[in-house]
Design a protein around this motif. Structure first.
Motif, PDB file in Angstrom:
ATOM      1  N   MET A   5      35.630  15.132  64.679  1.00 37.32           N
ATOM      2  CA  MET A   5      36.247  14.510  63.327  1.00 37.32           C
ATOM      3  C   MET A   5      35.842  13.280  63.074  1.00 37.32           C
ATOM      4  N   ASN A   6      35.265  13.117  61.969  1.00 30.84           N
ATOM      5  CA  ASN A   6      34.826  11.799  61.204  1.00 30.84           C
ATOM      6  C   ASN A   6      33.311  11.636  61.798  1.00 30.84           C
ATOM      7  N   ALA A   7      32.889  12.379  62.592  1.00 24.48           N
ATOM      8  CA  ALA A   7      31.494  12.134  63.403  1.00 24.48           C
ATOM      9  C   ALA A   7      30.527  12.344  62.253  1.00 24.48           C
ATOM     10  N   SER A   8      29.248  11.567  62.563  1.00 24.17           N
ATOM     11  CA  SER A   8      28.033  11.888  61.418  1.00 24.17           C
ATOM     12  C   SER A   8      26.927  11.513  62.549  1.00 24.17           C
ATOM     13  N   GLY A   9      25.847  11.855  61.768  1.00 27.41           N
ATOM     14  CA  GLY A   9      24.591  11.811  62.722  1.00 27.41           C
ATOM     15  C   GLY A   9      24.089  13.052  62.837  1.00 27.41           C
ATOM     16  N   VAL A  10      23.036  13.217  63.847  1.00 28.18           N
ATOM     17  CA  VAL A  10      22.678  14.548  64.316  1.00 28.18           C
ATOM     18  C   VAL A  10      23.087  14.745  65.619  1.00 28.18           C
ATOM     19  N   VAL A  11      23.843  15.952  65.908  1.00 28.92           N
ATOM     20  CA  VAL A  11      24.489  16.415  67.160  1.00 28.92           C
ATOM     21  C   VAL A  11      23.439  17.159  67.777  1.00 28.92           C
ATOM     22  N   PRO A  30      43.058  23.542  53.620  1.00 29.20           N
ATOM     23  CA  PRO A  30      43.086  22.051  53.400  1.00 29.20           C
ATOM     24  C   PRO A  30      41.642  21.446  53.493  1.00 29.20           C
ATOM     25  N   LEU A  31      41.501  20.732  52.456  1.00 25.00           N
ATOM     26  CA  LEU A  31      40.208  19.991  52.386  1.00 25.00           C
ATOM     27  C   LEU A  31      40.595  18.371  52.590  1.00 25.00           C
ATOM     28  N   VAL A  32      39.380  18.086  53.333  1.00 25.29           N
ATOM     29  CA  VAL A  32      39.140  16.390  53.372  1.00 25.29           C
ATOM     30  C   VAL A  32      37.917  15.924  52.596  1.00 25.29           C
ATOM     31  N   ASP A  33      38.736  14.865  51.781  1.00 23.50           N
ATOM     32  CA  ASP A  33      37.841  14.213  50.699  1.00 23.50           C
ATOM     33  C   ASP A  33      37.108  15.172  49.732  1.00 23.50           C
ATOM     34  N   ALA A  59      44.390  14.617  55.455  1.00 18.74           N
ATOM     35  CA  ALA A  59      43.704  13.522  56.094  1.00 18.74           C
ATOM     36  C   ALA A  59      42.870  14.052  57.273  1.00 18.74           C
ATOM     37  N   ALA A  60      41.681  13.557  57.820  1.00 18.28           N
ATOM     38  CA  ALA A  60      41.041  14.044  58.955  1.00 18.28           C
ATOM     39  C   ALA A  60      42.023  14.193  60.236  1.00 18.28           C
ATOM     40  N   GLU A  61      42.927  13.359  60.332  1.00 20.25           N
ATOM     41  CA  GLU A  61      43.950  13.543  61.540  1.00 20.25           C
ATOM     42  C   GLU A  61      44.831  14.784  61.519  1.00 20.25           C
ATOM     43  N   GLN A  62      44.903  15.346  60.256  1.00 16.89           N
ATOM     44  CA  GLN A  62      45.865  16.336  60.158  1.00 16.89           C
ATOM     45  C   GLN A  62      45.309  17.817  60.375  1.00 16.89           C
ATOM     46  N   VAL A  63      44.060  17.936  60.338  1.00 14.74           N
ATOM     47  CA  VAL A  63      43.078  19.106  60.673  1.00 14.74           C
ATOM     48  C   VAL A  63      42.187  19.291  61.691  1.00 14.74           C
TER      49      VAL A  63
END
Length: 300
Positions: free
Chosen positions: A124-130, A195-198, A255-259
């Protein structure tokens, strides 16, 4: 490949589902003796033509699992549930995985390949290389949490001697009536219920089912894969690029918290390890995969 697979007995769980069916078919083609664990007798119609031995049993039935692994050289564990019910998801995805792993260890299985998911990471809302060294999630939707739990219980059995390989595929694209990303979610999108975020700007990884099946074959045959986990994907897309193939109008905003966390992920997944150890080169198959999905007869 370090190990010959021909004539080896392999138990495939969930062999009547999207991933399991494709895995069973390919392993039969490799000359393996495939034992397909399924819940319903009608699954024979799909599996008998492949040359697989169909074994009926519930994933949550310890006795059925112990019988199914008896004499098997390998286990490929594809079965899982996507139910939102946390208790049921834990019973099937985590507890049954532990039971199956214990049975495989007791039966002397040579290797246990577990199909996990990139959703097991906290996305959730993570970024960068996993990379595969990232921690697994402890919260979120039932599927993500219980698939992460499944890896933890599998790791505990591996510490006692079970030779395991964990595969973490991203969104698996391909054609089958039970495919989430090829059938079920397209139907939800067409109905305006996805649902879509942003506006669908967040990213996600994808791979074609053929890439996942190839990873399974190599995980069974490459010695260096034992004890390892691998991210599997062919590339990345934005959610709006995926939903555009099926949407007939605006999709609901969330919102990210909803999905589930994967719908707000803004990073990338490393495939370096899968390339280095398994020799899996990513393929640029998004357009061709989506063409395959949209032309499936049940999409008409």
């Amino acid at each position: 490949m370090n190990l010959s697979l021909k004539d080896k007995v392999v138990l495939v769980t969930g062999a009547n589902g999207f991933v399991g069916h494709h895995v069973a078919r390919r392993l039969c083609q490799e000359g393996m003796r495939v034992r397909a664990l399924v819940r319903r007798p009608e699954s024979r119609a799909e599996l008998d033509p492949l040359g697989a031995e169909v074994v009926l049993g519930e994933l949550t039935d310890r006795g059925a699992l112990e019988q199914a692994v008896r004499g098997a050289h390998f286990v490929v564990h594809c079965a899982a549930t996507n139910t939102p019910d946390l208790a049921e998801a834990r019973r099937v995805n985590a507890e049954a995985t532990a039971t199956l792993a214990e049975a495989a260890l007791a039966a002397g299985c040579e290797r246990f390949v577990h199909i996990s998911t990139v959703a097991a990471y906290p996305l959730m809302n993570a970024s960068g290389v996993v990379t595969e060294a990232a921690p697994l999630t402890t919260e979120g939707d039932a599927y993500a949490v219980t698939k992460a739990d499944a890896e933890r219980v599998l790791s505990a059995v591996a510490a006692r001697g079970l030779r395991t390989v964990v595969l973490r595929p991203a969104v698996v694209l391909g054609v089958h009536p039970t495919s989430f990303w090829g059938t079920r979610f397209p139907q939800a999108i067409a109905a305006g219920q996805f649902p879509l975020v942003d506006g669908g700007e967040p990213t996600m990884g994808y791979l074609h089912i053929s890439s996942l099946v190839e990873a399974v074959v190599r995980s069974l045959g490459v010695d260096e894969a034992v004890g390892q986990a691998f991210n599997l994907l062919d590339g990345h897309f934005r959610w709006r690029e995926y939903t555009a193939f099926f949407s007939t109008g605006p999709l609901p905003a969330a919102a990210a918290e909803q999905v589930p966390g994967f719908l707000s992920f803004r990073g990338t997944f490393s495939t370096e390890k899968a390339q280095r150890v398994l020799g899996l080169a990513p393929k640029d198959t998004f357009a061709s995969s989506m063409a395959e999905i949209t032309s499936a007869p049940w999409q008409a």
